[in-house]
Motif scaffolding. Structure first.
Motif, PDB file in Angstrom:
ATOM      1  N   LEU A 285      10.016 -31.709  10.432  1.00  0.00           N
ATOM      2  CA  LEU A 285      10.928 -30.600  10.731  1.00  0.00           C
ATOM      3  C   LEU A 285      12.327 -30.871  10.181  1.00  0.00           C
ATOM      4  CD1 LEU A 285       9.959 -29.540  14.359  1.00  0.00           C
ATOM      5  CD2 LEU A 285       9.576 -28.291  12.251  1.00  0.00           C
TER       6      LEU A 285
ATOM      7  N   LEU B 131      17.001 -25.939  12.815  1.00  0.00           N
ATOM      8  CA  LEU B 131      15.747 -26.623  13.113  1.00  0.00           C
ATOM      9  C   LEU B 131      15.942 -27.731  14.147  1.00  0.00           C
ATOM     10  CD1 LEU B 131      13.740 -26.832   9.781  1.00  0.00           C
ATOM     11  CD2 LEU B 131      13.501 -25.288  11.694  1.00  0.00           C
TER      12      LEU B 131
ATOM     13  N   MET C  11       6.335 -25.829  14.253  1.00  0.00           N
ATOM     14  CA  MET C  11       6.148 -26.273  12.876  1.00  0.00           C
ATOM     15  C   MET C  11       6.055 -25.088  11.914  1.00  0.00           C
ATOM     16  SD  MET C  11       5.973 -29.667  12.748  1.00  0.00           S
ATOM     17  CE  MET C  11       4.993 -30.094  11.328  1.00  0.00           C
TER      18      MET C  11
ATOM     19  N   ALA D 231       9.228 -23.226  11.203  1.00  0.00           N
ATOM     20  CA  ALA D 231      10.160 -23.984  10.364  1.00  0.00           C
ATOM     21  C   ALA D 231       9.797 -23.909   8.889  1.00  0.00           C
ATOM     22  CB  ALA D 231      10.186 -25.435  10.810  1.00  0.00           C
TER      23      ALA D 231
END
Length: 406
Positions: free
Chosen positions: A137, A150, A283, A286
């Motif tokens: 990430l 993030l 996830m 992102a």
């Protein structure tokens, strides 16, 4: 020259100092430098008469846990959103941490970043604290120029995951603690109380009731084989948990057994699904490709059944199958998750739908924990009353019978 400069940066430490300014007022603070002489020289240039310089401890302290990492991530994200430079943000978080080990870890990462290493690469050098999901990430945030966003998502993910784990632990801790207390109380009764009653009963000269004889027999065996009983309990427990931790077959057996337990199994299943959907949603949102995202999801589920299912899903998706179809073939996901995943795939909002599924199961876990607390209290009271009360009644039966005869 560059190598020497890098080495000097690595050797810098945080020093706490005290002194007096030009007006004679007592001042104190912290300064990062390569030694006490550098601290004194720097402060003299600022007009401070140094009276004390002390290197801040970066060893000892408690081990770094998931909550420490989550707190650090939240602080780093907040400072980056406020426009604080990355290096300075690490300095601020490191100085503010009460844990010397975390301080040292952050200073090491800061030194790596300062010498040109990317933040994700610096994190990857400490896999015991920053797993693949975390590093992936951060890498995606660096590549997309949205690192602070993030980091915020990552901090939120860690906080929600910790909350779920804490709720499950609280549900399991109560009955385990009661069992331990019950064992201690029974041990004390068997070793100290019952032998005293036994000596008193010898003077009665009458036949004792069957429950009393049974309790006395148990006490005698306990006194005779106490070393074996404690050895089996503690030694067997140690070997069991060690095997559980190291053997994949044992992990598979126990994880499957725990999921099949009444009430507690359903609680753990919902907690695992909540972590699984939350991780994949974080996830995917992102910008991490689905196949790569699945690579990190299985390990964070906390259950080998779902880890193996995730590996199968990853292989199917890599071969061209749809995510929902792959999840269906594993047989471990409820219809609600499958339907929401299917809607997300069709609408192009898979991360949003998985996030909603995670929120639903997080709420379910919360409600189950509250319900379990209300359900377990009367059950535990009845259990303790039956166990302790049964022993007490068995030991007083001869006295009651003697009173009736008199």
């Amino acid at each position: 020259m560059a190598t020497a400069a890098a080495a000097s940066k690595v050797q810098e430490f945080i020093y706490e100092w005290e002194g007096k300014d030009r007006s004679g007022k007592l001042v104190r603070g912290e300064l990062r430098a390569g030694g006490e002489a550098a601290v004194s020289a720097n402060l003299r240039r600022q007009g401070v008469l140094v009276t004390k310089v002390k290197k801040r401890r970066t060893t000892g302290g408690k081990s770094i846990g998931l909550r420490d990492v989550a707190t650090f991530t939240r602080q780093l994200a907040t400072m980056m959103k406020a426009g604080v430079p990355l290096i300075q943000a690490f300095d601020i978080v490191g100085r503010g941490s009460p844990n010397p080990r975390l301080t040292k870890l952050l200073l090491d990462i800061r030194s790596d970043v300062e010498t040109g290493t990317s933040l994700s690469a610096a994190f990857r050098r400490h896999p015991q604290y920053f797993d693949a999901l975390y590093c992936n990430l951060v890498e995606a945030g660096e590549a997309g120029g949205i690192l602070e966003e993030l980091l915020t998502r990552l901090a939120m993910y860690q906080e929600k995951t910790l909350a779920i784990k804490q709720k499950v632990k609280s549900a399991l801790t109560y009955p385990i603690a009661v069992l331990v207390v019950a064992f201690v109380v029974v041990t004390v009764i068997m070793i100290f109380v019952i032998p005293s009653f036994k000596d008193v009963f010898k003077s009665f000269g009458a036949e004792l009731p069957a429950p009393t004889l049974a309790v006395i027999w148990l006490s005698d065996k306990f006194l005779q084989y106490w070393w074996l009983i404690f050895g089996v309990i503690f030694g067997g427990g140690y070997m069991f948990f060690r095997t559980w931790k190291r053997s994949e077959k044992m992990q598979f057996f126990m994880d499957r057994f725990l999921l099949r337990l009444p009430i507690f199994g359903e609680l753990m299943r919902k907690a695992v699904i909540a972590r699984w959907t939350r991780t994949l949603s974080t996830m995917f949102s992102a910008g991490v490709p689905l196949v790569e995202a699945l690579d990190s999801v299985g390990g964070t589920a906390g259950n080998i059944i779902y880890a193996r299912a995730t590996e199968q899903i990853q292989r199917d998706v890599a071969a061209g199958s749809a995510l929902t179809a792959s999840m269906t073939t594993t047989g471990v996901f409820p219809n609600l998750v499958l339907q929401m995943a299917a809607i997300g795939e069709e609408s192009g909002a898979l991360d949003d739908m998985l996030s909603k599924a995670a929120e639903f199961y997080e709420e379910e876990v919360d409600e189950m924990v509250k319900g379990l607390s209300s359900l377990l209290e009367p059950i535990i009271i009845v259990f303790l009353g039956t166990l302790i009360g049964g022993i007490v009644v068995a030991m007083y039966l001869p006295i009651f019978k003697l009173g009736q005869v008199v």
